[in-house]
Write a protein that holds these residues in place. Structure first.
Motif, PDB file in Angstrom:
ATOM      1  N   ALA A   1      58.432  46.575  14.368  1.00 22.39           N
ATOM      2  CA  ALA A   1      58.253  47.174  12.556  1.00 22.39           C
ATOM      3  C   ALA A   1      59.558  46.495  12.065  1.00 22.39           C
ATOM      4  CB  ALA A   1      58.286  48.915  12.569  1.00 22.39           C
ATOM      5  N   ILE A   2      60.792  46.205  12.943  1.00 25.12           N
ATOM      6  CA  ILE A   2      61.830  45.735  12.023  1.00 25.12           C
ATOM      7  C   ILE A   2      62.326  44.448  11.837  1.00 25.12           C
ATOM      8  CG2 ILE A   2      64.578  45.239  13.365  1.00 25.12           C
ATOM      9  CD1 ILE A   2      64.295  48.116  14.569  1.00 25.12           C
ATOM     10  N   SER A   3      61.707  43.445  12.940  1.00 27.11           N
ATOM     11  CA  SER A   3      61.252  42.331  12.673  1.00 27.11           C
ATOM     12  C   SER A   3      60.525  42.289  11.532  1.00 27.11           C
ATOM     13  CB  SER A   3      60.954  41.757  13.879  1.00 27.11           C
ATOM     14  OG  SER A   3      61.171  41.969  15.170  1.00 27.11           O
TER      15      SER A   3
ATOM     16  N   LYS B   1      62.498  42.390   8.737  1.00 26.56           N
ATOM     17  CA  LYS B   1      64.336  41.392   8.334  1.00 26.56           C
ATOM     18  C   LYS B   1      63.209  40.610   8.063  1.00 26.56           C
ATOM     19  CE  LYS B   1      67.088  43.747  11.650  1.00 26.56           C
ATOM     20  NZ  LYS B   1      68.054  43.263  13.375  1.00 26.56           N
ATOM     21  N   ALA B   2      62.068  40.733   8.378  1.00 28.97           N
ATOM     22  CA  ALA B   2      61.943  38.823   7.752  1.00 28.97           C
ATOM     23  C   ALA B   2      61.495  38.851   6.384  1.00 28.97           C
ATOM     24  CB  ALA B   2      59.837  38.087   8.822  1.00 28.97           C
ATOM     25  N   GLN B   3      60.818  40.078   5.332  1.00 23.07           N
ATOM     26  CA  GLN B   3      61.057  40.589   3.841  1.00 23.07           C
ATOM     27  C   GLN B   3      62.593  39.944   3.387  1.00 23.07           C
ATOM     28  OE1 GLN B   3      57.665  40.937   3.806  1.00 23.07           O
ATOM     29  NE2 GLN B   3      58.389  40.609   6.100  1.00 23.07           N
TER      30      GLN B   3
ATOM     31  N   VAL C   1      67.756  46.720   1.888  1.00 24.00           N
ATOM     32  CA  VAL C   1      67.072  47.823   3.198  1.00 24.00           C
ATOM     33  C   VAL C   1      67.967  49.031   3.781  1.00 24.00           C
ATOM     34  CG1 VAL C   1      66.923  48.666   5.979  1.00 24.00           C
ATOM     35  CG2 VAL C   1      66.617  45.422   5.151  1.00 24.00           C
ATOM     36  N   SER C   2      68.882  48.984   3.031  1.00 22.61           N
ATOM     37  CA  SER C   2      70.247  50.150   3.230  1.00 22.61           C
ATOM     38  C   SER C   2      69.875  50.937   1.572  1.00 22.61           C
ATOM     39  CB  SER C   2      71.545  50.047   2.884  1.00 22.61           C
ATOM     40  OG  SER C   2      71.818  49.151   1.791  1.00 22.61           O
TER      41      SER C   2
ATOM     42  N   GLY D   1      68.381  50.157  13.929  1.00 32.17           N
ATOM     43  CA  GLY D   1      68.696  48.995  14.306  1.00 32.17           C
ATOM     44  C   GLY D   1      67.950  47.967  13.457  1.00 32.17           C
ATOM     45  N   LEU D   2      68.629  48.313  11.667  1.00 29.38           N
ATOM     46  CA  LEU D   2      68.282  47.456  10.852  1.00 29.38           C
ATOM     47  C   LEU D   2      69.879  47.229  10.472  1.00 29.38           C
ATOM     48  CD1 LEU D   2      65.637  49.390   9.154  1.00 29.38           C
ATOM     49  CD2 LEU D   2      65.768  47.080  10.086  1.00 29.38           C
TER      50      LEU D   2
END
Length: 789
Positions: free
Chosen positions: A755-757, A760-762, A767-768, A788-789
């Motif tokens: 999910a984190i990967s 990050k790919a978007q 994200v914050s 993990g973000l």
């Protein structure tokens, strides 16, 4: 049908076993065990008592004594056929004799035969063995005294390894069990836990490195005795040297010093965190009738097959994009979800999940050999290392044939095994993993299958460790001979035990060292261990026995598909020299001092299996009634050292803390009957949430997700920052898992990584802002770094 209770014959006469006492001495990572069995013949004629019992496959039996009246007889190791002939000759001559031997098919089953016990006579039989303690996922060292010997499913045309054993109720066993454990630890003992009631932990040294504990005298024969030892420094590499036997010849194994290395490889953090993105994952799931049994004694407990279904859900959601996978189910027959492994995509994942929901324990017996042959017949995929996950309750009669098959294909795959429930064959589960360069796990009582499977998935996602070797740095004149087979696999945090024979004059004033070298990815890693060359003296020669057993297993493992006479001769020679049992030798004792020749017919008394009453399946079992087996079904039966089972085994771990004198042990209860799974929620919100995740790691913003979060869809949509519903849904799912299910992080960590990967790919996503808004909506205060973000 009314079954005779306790140790009875087919004529309802008592079998003469009266008591069992066990003394355990733990020294760090290994244990020495002495068991004494007391017999008394209350019959009018001589009897032969036969006792089939389980033992951990890593155990090494090295002593066998018999006492009749005032006479003590120490058994000798002999070549197997020679010992059997000597025993038969003694009985035919009316002499008293004793025979102890390992099953030729499975190294975790032994049979003891007490022959020509005179009427009114008492006898005691003592056997001693040494064993390694397995390391658990939480770093505990596990000692298990097997009580359950499951009936071994025997394929048609094969001979049963657990035959001639009737069934009885576990609460009617007429003999008693006493157990005491003396612990010596290289570091302070933090705690001791057990699934049985123990006396309070008694520390015998100020630094807490020595302690004693005992089994409660009212122990019931309804579970294996499992003890977990927690040391303050569980991952500390050590080297222990043991001086040889003074009466043995220098240069021989028993005459030289033996070293035991406990190695914990230290993987570089960067390499350990880089998970493989490709691979072929094959899941082989036992669907025999016994998988309908409950995981433990709780009325709300899942069955084993239900737990397997939930585990497959987690696995399918945790697989990396770009890999390939397939799922096989096996029983008396087998089937697969796909004709061959398919690429992991949203479509194939959804198709597999639908099939997982309909999986039942409805395929009869436990024929694991045929599906393994089918799997190995498929060509491996280029650049995709094959990872085989095997789930079984381990009740097979052709253990060595299965292990030999895995071994023949060891270079093409890694095999991770999971023994489910009490009494799963340690020989099968450990043997497949060992020869398949994988890792074994045992799930008993209240253990969660999912957490242990996720640990093995972590190992499977790790790139294969290659070119493993040991380099010794010892003084001139001292040489080493490896007793253990070569190390073929290493995993982070997992111990590797190595035994070696040191030949030559060892100066106790100097030190030596050993280096563990291996290649991980493109990097060569070196771990060094320096140790004193001062050997300790131990009259039990514990390390020598374990080293001899390691060497015997290595030689026996060199033979596949037949017996090599040269290897057999070497095994027999080492077995006799060291006093350690093997599959080619047996312990034999004959009372030659007795002047009384026993006359009259010799009656056989067989120790029966213990099975639990009122243990119901979710649907009628196909092949699990050993007393009335269908004509087309292969037969199977079994027995146990302190009991066994015919049908469903239910035992809750219910660990107690002896230090506090508390216990959560429960008495056996009935398993509720369940209906087949329906198209509805599982009842576990975490699994429901995971079930909604897509193959790429993301979640969609649907009503089913928001209801799990406890929110209305409109409220969730209104508070969404930006125009990315999938990112919003995925962040909320991650926040909920961290906030509500942190205790189960080891189960969902890999799907969270996906999910984190994906997040990050978007591109163009702050994200914050999503994390801040999600915290506000769910009432949490989690930083992006935590996710993990």
């Amino acid at each position: 049908m009314n079954h005779p209770c306790g140790l009875r014959t087919e004529r309802n006469e008592p079998v003469p076993l009266k008591s069992v006492s066990v003394d355990v001495e733990v020294q760090g990572h290994v244990a020495s065990v002495s068991s004494t069995l007391q017999y008394e013949n209350q019959q009018s004629g001589p009897v032969e008592a036969i006792f089939t019992f389980p033992m951990d496959s890593s155990a090494s039996v090295y002593r066998f004594l018999a006492r009749i009246g005032g006479t003590e007889i120490e058994a000798q190791l002999r070549e197997r056929q020679e010992a059997q002939e000597q025993y038969d000759d003694a009985l035919s001559s009316g002499q008293q004799a004793f025979l102890l031997e390992e099953s030729a098919e499975s190294s975790d089953i032994f049979q003891l035969r007490v022959g020509s016990l005179p009427p009114g006579e008492s006898a005691s039989v003592s056997l001693a063995y040494v064993t390694e303690l397995a390391v658990q996922a939480d770093d505990a060292l596990r000692f298990c005294l097997p009580i359950v010997l499951n009936p071994r499913y025997t394929p048609a045309g094969s001979q049963s390894v657990t035959s001639e054993v009737p069934g009885v109720s576990g609460d009617a066993v007429p003999y008693t069990l006493s157990l005491s454990v003396h612990i010596y630890s290289p570091s302070p003992i933090q705690s001791v836990q057990s699934n049985c009631v123990l006396t309070p932990l008694d520390f015998l040294s100020p630094d807490h490195t020595e302690a004693k504990i005992s089994l409660s005298p009212d122990h019931k024969f309804d579970r294996d005795v499992e003890i977990l030892l927690y040391y303050s420094q569980p991952h500390h590499p050590t080297a222990i040297l043991e001086v040889g036997q003074s009466t043995a010849s220098p240069g021989s194994l028993m005459g030289d010093t033996v070293a035991m290395l406990s190695l914990y490889p230290e993987f570089p953090a960067a390499l350990q965190s880089s998970l493989a993105s490709c691979g072929e994952f094959i899941f082989l799931v036992d669907r025999s009738g016994s998988m309908s049994c409950c995981m433990n004694q709780s009325r709300t407990s899942q069955s084993r097959i239900e737990s397997a279904r939930d585990t497959l859900l987690l696995l399918l959601k945790s697989l990396p994009m770009g890999c390939y996978f397939n799922i096989y189910g096996f029983g008396s027959r087998y089937d697969s979800f796909f004709p061959a492994s398919v690429e992991y995509t949203q479509t194939t994942m959804e198709s597999a999940l639908q099939k997982v929901k309909s999986m039942e324990a409805d395929l009869g017996g436990t024929e694991i050999l045929q599906p393994l042959q089918e799997i190995y017949s498929k060509p491996c995929l280029p650049s995709h290392l094959r990872q085989l996950f095997v789930f079984t309750d381990g009740e097979v009669g052709n253990t060595k044939s299965v292990i030999d098959l895995v071994k023949r294909h060891a270079l093409s795959h890694r095999c991770f095994t999971f023994g489910i429930g009490e009494g799963a064959s340690s020989a099968l589960v450990n043997g497949m993993a060992k020869h398949g360069s994988g890792h074994p796990q045992f799930i008993t009582g209240a253990d969660r299958l999912q957490s242990k499977v996720m640990q093995s998935l972590q190992f499977a996602l790790q790139p294969a460790v290659k070119d493993i070797s040991l380099q010794w740095n010892l003084p001139a004149g001292v040489s080493t001979t490896n007793l253990s087979p070569p190390i073929n696999t290493l995993f982070p945090g997992q111990r590797a035990l190595v035994y070696a024979q040191l030949t030559g004059q060892v100066d106790s004033c100097v030190t030596g060292s050993v280096s563990l070298l291996y290649a991980l990815g493109e990097e060569v890693v070196k771990n060094d261990l320096t140790f004193s060359l001062t050997p300790k003296e131990d009259s039990s020669l514990l390390l020598h026995r374990l080293g001899a057993r390691a060497a015997i297993l290595a030689m026996e493992g060199d033979v596949s598909g037949g017996v090599d006479s040269g290897v057999k001769e070497k095994v027999v020679e080492l077995s006799v020299q060291s006093g350690v049992s093997s599959s080619y030798t047996s312990f034999i004792a004959v009372n030659t001092e007795s002047k009384q020749i026993l006359k009259g017919p010799l009656r056989r008394r067989v120790t029966p299996v213990v099975f639990l009453k009122k243990c119901f399946y979710k649907r009628p079992p196909v092949l699990l009634n050993a007393l009335s087996t269908p004509a087309e079904a292969p037969t199977f039966s079994g027995g146990g050292l302190f009991g066994g089972r015919i049908a469903c085994r239910k035992s809750a771990k219910g660990f107690s803390s002896p230090k506090l004198g508390l216990s959560r042990s429960r008495s056996p209860v009935e398993c509720d009957s369940f209906s087949p799974p329906e198209e509805k929620k599982s009842g576990d919100p975490m699994l429901d949430l995971i079930g909604l995740q897509k193959a790429d790691g993301s979640w969609d913003l649907h009503q089913s997700l928001t209801s799990i979060l406890g929110k209305q869809k409109e409220e969730v949509a209104k508070t969404m920052p930006g125009e990315s519903p999938a990112v919003w849904a995925t962040v909320l799912a991650l926040l909920w898992l961290h906030g509500q299910k942190a205790d189960f992080k080891d189960e969902w960590r890999f799907l969270a990584i996906k999910a984190i990967s994906w997040i990050k790919a978007q591109s163009g996503v702050d994200v914050s802002k999503f994390v801040t808004a999600g915290n506000s909506l769910l009432g949490l205060q989690l930083e992006p770094q935590v996710l993990g973000l």
